[in-house]
Scaffold this motif. Structure first.
Motif, PDB file in Angstrom:
ATOM      1  N   MET A   1       1.031  -1.159   0.005  1.00 29.86           N
ATOM      2  CA  MET A   1      -0.110  -0.088  -0.002  1.00 29.86           C
ATOM      3  C   MET A   1       1.112   1.215  -0.143  1.00 29.86           C
ATOM      4  O   MET A   1       1.794   1.173   0.673  1.00 29.86           O
ATOM      5  CB  MET A   1      -0.784   0.072   1.231  1.00 29.86           C
ATOM      6  CG  MET A   1      -1.841  -1.016   1.313  1.00 29.86           C
ATOM      7  SD  MET A   1      -3.011  -1.335   0.026  1.00 29.86           S
ATOM      8  CE  MET A   1      -4.292  -0.194   0.783  1.00 29.86           C
ATOM      9  N   PRO A   2       0.316   2.198  -0.622  1.00 32.48           N
ATOM     10  CA  PRO A   2       1.294   3.559  -0.707  1.00 32.48           C
ATOM     11  C   PRO A   2       1.710   4.121   0.715  1.00 32.48           C
ATOM     12  O   PRO A   2       2.863   4.657   0.795  1.00 32.48           O
ATOM     13  CB  PRO A   2       0.191   4.531  -1.367  1.00 32.48           C
ATOM     14  CG  PRO A   2      -0.841   3.681  -2.124  1.00 32.48           C
ATOM     15  CD  PRO A   2      -0.666   2.343  -1.375  1.00 32.48           C
ATOM     16  N   ASN A   3       0.649   3.981   1.689  1.00 32.00           N
ATOM     17  CA  ASN A   3       1.366   4.494   3.014  1.00 32.00           C
ATOM     18  C   ASN A   3       1.675   3.477   4.037  1.00 32.00           C
ATOM     19  O   ASN A   3       1.755   3.520   5.024  1.00 32.00           O
ATOM     20  CB  ASN A   3       0.073   5.275   3.646  1.00 32.00           C
ATOM     21  CG  ASN A   3       0.476   6.005   4.678  1.00 32.00           C
ATOM     22  OD1 ASN A   3       1.556   6.633   4.605  1.00 32.00           O
ATOM     23  ND2 ASN A   3      -0.352   6.318   5.633  1.00 32.00           N
ATOM     24  N   ARG A   4       2.323   2.208   3.478  1.00 30.56           N
ATOM     25  CA  ARG A   4       2.742   1.212   4.200  1.00 30.56           C
ATOM     26  C   ARG A   4       3.567   1.700   5.329  1.00 30.56           C
ATOM     27  O   ARG A   4       3.977   1.168   6.441  1.00 30.56           O
ATOM     28  CB  ARG A   4       3.417   0.093   3.439  1.00 30.56           C
ATOM     29  CG  ARG A   4       4.022  -0.845   4.008  1.00 30.56           C
ATOM     30  CD  ARG A   4       2.939  -1.879   4.884  1.00 30.56           C
ATOM     31  NE  ARG A   4       3.680  -2.844   5.750  1.00 30.56           N
ATOM     32  CZ  ARG A   4       4.433  -2.643   6.754  1.00 30.56           C
ATOM     33  NH1 ARG A   4       4.180  -1.373   7.251  1.00 30.56           N
ATOM     34  NH2 ARG A   4       5.028  -3.532   7.699  1.00 30.56           N
ATOM     35  N   ASP A   5       4.664   2.613   4.927  1.00 32.29           N
ATOM     36  CA  ASP A   5       5.671   2.893   6.134  1.00 32.29           C
ATOM     37  C   ASP A   5       5.257   4.291   6.717  1.00 32.29           C
ATOM     38  O   ASP A   5       6.302   4.993   7.069  1.00 32.29           O
ATOM     39  CB  ASP A   5       6.958   3.167   5.174  1.00 32.29           C
ATOM     40  CG  ASP A   5       7.509   1.899   4.326  1.00 32.29           C
ATOM     41  OD1 ASP A   5       7.188   0.763   5.116  1.00 32.29           O
ATOM     42  OD2 ASP A   5       7.862   2.030   3.329  1.00 32.29           O
ATOM     43  N   GLY A   6       4.061   4.597   6.764  1.00 34.68           N
ATOM     44  CA  GLY A   6       3.562   5.878   7.271  1.00 34.68           C
ATOM     45  C   GLY A   6       3.143   5.850   8.626  1.00 34.68           C
ATOM     46  O   GLY A   6       2.697   6.825   9.114  1.00 34.68           O
ATOM     47  N   PHE A   7       3.461   4.946   9.319  1.00 30.08           N
ATOM     48  CA  PHE A   7       3.234   4.693  10.790  1.00 30.08           C
ATOM     49  C   PHE A   7       4.222   4.641  11.693  1.00 30.08           C
ATOM     50  O   PHE A   7       5.241   3.684  11.443  1.00 30.08           O
ATOM     51  CB  PHE A   7       2.097   3.746  11.121  1.00 30.08           C
ATOM     52  CG  PHE A   7       0.648   4.018  10.212  1.00 30.08           C
ATOM     53  CD1 PHE A   7      -0.489   4.566  11.159  1.00 30.08           C
ATOM     54  CD2 PHE A   7       0.614   3.545   8.964  1.00 30.08           C
ATOM     55  CE1 PHE A   7      -1.431   4.782  10.078  1.00 30.08           C
ATOM     56  CE2 PHE A   7      -0.604   3.797   8.267  1.00 30.08           C
ATOM     57  CZ  PHE A   7      -1.704   4.352   8.775  1.00 30.08           C
TER      58      PHE A   7
END
Lengths: 389, 172
Positions: free
Chosen positions: B152-158
């Protein structure tokens, strides 16, 4: 004084029948009691107009006394309505990394040793409007996604030990029996520390909107994770990354990164009297009082400011002060009739000091949405009216 | 202390609860993990999902997943908005795992008749939402093997919780 005493005497001696025993018109004994018809306070609700069951209602904190939220006024947040569950048919299933998948009836659960403890539940969206700059006009609208009850249930650790959890278990995924099967992943450490499987609230069975017949209670953690209508605990090595713990209940920072699994509710407080929407009768003595709470433990101290936050005075706490439970604070005030900004701040036993809105904005920006716990100020006008600032 | 030990001993001797069979569990256990554990066998593409979406989702989430009113969440768009003043959090811009899309749809949707979609239908509608968000192609097949591999595009967003944002005098 003397005349008054004499007239009292006259009343009680002149008739055989004391006045208080006179039958009252309209009120008889009731099998299940209700409040006086003169008492009207209620939850402020916000429900979707189209999808019945999605919405929230808020506790009218400004109208309440003491620390216990009457069950009828506990805040609500539902994502798919309130299911009707027959307790005799309800089961809690524990499976996954346990010796043997096992199911418990409500009677099985009540057979375990139980505990009764007061704890607050706060939605981590409480105060979101304050952060966003739409301050709530009254304490219900600013802080009403907080309620405090006396809960009775079984320690989750007791039941997990009975189910024989395996050594590699790190998470417990809790699921409700509501239509959307609301689910959250709970770290094993919290499950074993102080989490409860709750079947009673304020001395009677849970209310349907609080999870009847069984809910999870994670003291001090965001309310969403205390799954209601609990029917399944999946013991696992990893988190499930459910919708509610990824798409929602994550706190977005200005750099585009979001905090995940931000469970703890930090120290907070609100003055409920005088508060927005109320009106002081005039200059002179008033008691300022409100609620304070911390998800990290006990409230150590509450301070009140009468100059918008420049100077602070210590308030008195009504005991007992218990961990992860709301406490009422009080401080006497001699109001000179001048416009005044009043505010409260909570300091908990870890030394954490409730921050200002500006401090929260500096730490995580305006779009973090959840876990807002900024100092709340109320403006008392010269005519005694109180508004939000 | 003595009573706590006693309770543990007595509990160990008292049969509490009833064993649950593997078959009973299959009906109940709907957990899906990010690595794909728990996903049922099945498959679907965005092209197949379009028909199902039109019949079962569009009424609320609108023709192309743009949402309706405040009540029916938007399911597409918002990539690049997370650092702006008005972040738009959607399946495409925000959600870290594709398995969560499958799980959310099976678990809770359609809102009034949840858990009525067949696994193939859920794979297909999931594929459609991922396609609309530019994550996969229109004819890419999603199944229990490929879905967990979708990044997913925001996989590393957390990031983990770094609170408190202040020094405490004693830590718990």
């Amino acid at each position: 004084m003397l005349a008054l005493g004499a007239s009292f005497m006259a009343v009680s001696c002149s008739k055989n029948e004391p006045t208080a025993a006179k039958p009252q018109s309209g009120l008889t004994m009731r099998a299940y009691g209700e409040r006086s018809p003169f008492e009207k306070t209620q939850r402020g609700a916000r429900e979707s107009t189209k999808s019945i069951g999605v919405g929230s209602s808020r506790t009218p904190l400004q109208d309440l006394y003491g620390t216990i939220t009457p069950s009828s006024l506990h805040f609500e947040r539902h994502h798919a309505g309130v299911p009707v569950i027959e307790p005799a048919a309800h089961r809690l299933v524990i499976h996954g990394l346990v010796e043997q998948a096992v199911s418990f009836t409500m009677e099985d659960l009540r057979r375990f040793p139980s505990v009764t403890r007061p704890h607050f539940i706060e939605c981590s969206g409480n105060g979101g409007g304050e952060l966003a700059g739409n301050a709530g006009a009254d304490a219900s609208r600013s802080h009403g996604l907080l309620s405090n009850s006396e809960w009775t249930g079984v320690k989750l650790s007791t039941v997990l030990e009975a189910a024989k959890v395996k050594a590699d278990a790190k998470w417990v995924i809790a699921e409700g029996a509501d239509a959307c099967r609301m689910a959250r992943s709970i770290p094993m450490a919290k499950a074993m520390e102080d989490s409860l499987l709750v079947y009673a609230q304020n001395g009677e069975a849970l209310r349907p909107e609080q999870g009847y017949p069984l809910r999870l209670l994670l003291p001090g953690w965001e309310g969403n994770a205390s799954i209601k209508w609990l029917h399944r605990l999946h013991v696992a090595a990893e988190a499930a990354m459910t919708n509610q713990e990824t798409a929602h209940y994550t706190d977005l920072h200005p750099d585009g990164k979001a905090t995940i699994f931000s469970f703890e509710m930090e120290a907070s407080s609100v003055i409920t009297r005088p508060s927005g929407g109320q009106k002081l009768a005039g200059a002179g003595f008033h008691e300022v009082s409100g609620l304070a709470w911390s998800g990290r433990g006990k409230v150590a101290k509450v301070e009140v400011s009468f100059d918008g936050g420049a100077n602070w005075k210590e308030a008195v706490l009504d005991g007992p002060v218990l961990p992860k439970a709301a406490v009422r604070f009080r401080i006497p005030w001699q109001w000179d009739g001048q416009p005044t900004l009043i505010a409260s701040r909570c300091i908990d036993e870890t030394g954490y000091v409730q921050p200002t809105r500006d401090e929260i904005l500096a730490a995580r920006g305006p779009n973090s949405q959840y876990h807002y716990n900024g100092v709340k100020r109320w403006s008392v006008k010269a005519d005694g009216s109180v508004t939000s600032v | 202390m003595f009573s706590a030990i006693l309770v543990v001993m007595v509990l160990a001797q008292t049969p509490m609860g009833k064993p649950v069979s593997a078959e009973e569990l299959r009906a109940l256990d709907i957990t899906v993990f990010p690595d794909g554990k728990g996903l049922p066998a099945g498959k679907g593409t965005a092209a197949q999902g379009a028909t199902i979406y039109k019949a079962k989702c569009a009424e609320c989430h609108n023709e192309k997943g743009e949402g309706r009113d405040q009540q029916y969440p938007r399911l597409v768009g918002g990539v690049g908005s997370l650092t702006t003043a008005k972040p738009m959090k959607t399946v495409g811009s925000y959600w870290p795992y594709a398995t969560t899309v499958w799980d959310t749809i099976y678990r809770a949707m359609p809102y009034e008749t949840p858990r009525t979609l067949k696994p193939d239908e859920v794979y297909a509608v999931t594929a459609l939402l991922l396609h609309w968000n530019g994550v996969i192609g229109e004819n890419d097949e999603l199944n229990e093997k490929t879905l967990p591999k979708v990044k997913m595009p925001n996989r590393d967003g957390f990031v983990p919780d770094a609170r408190p944002h202040q020094k405490l005098k004693k830590s718990k």
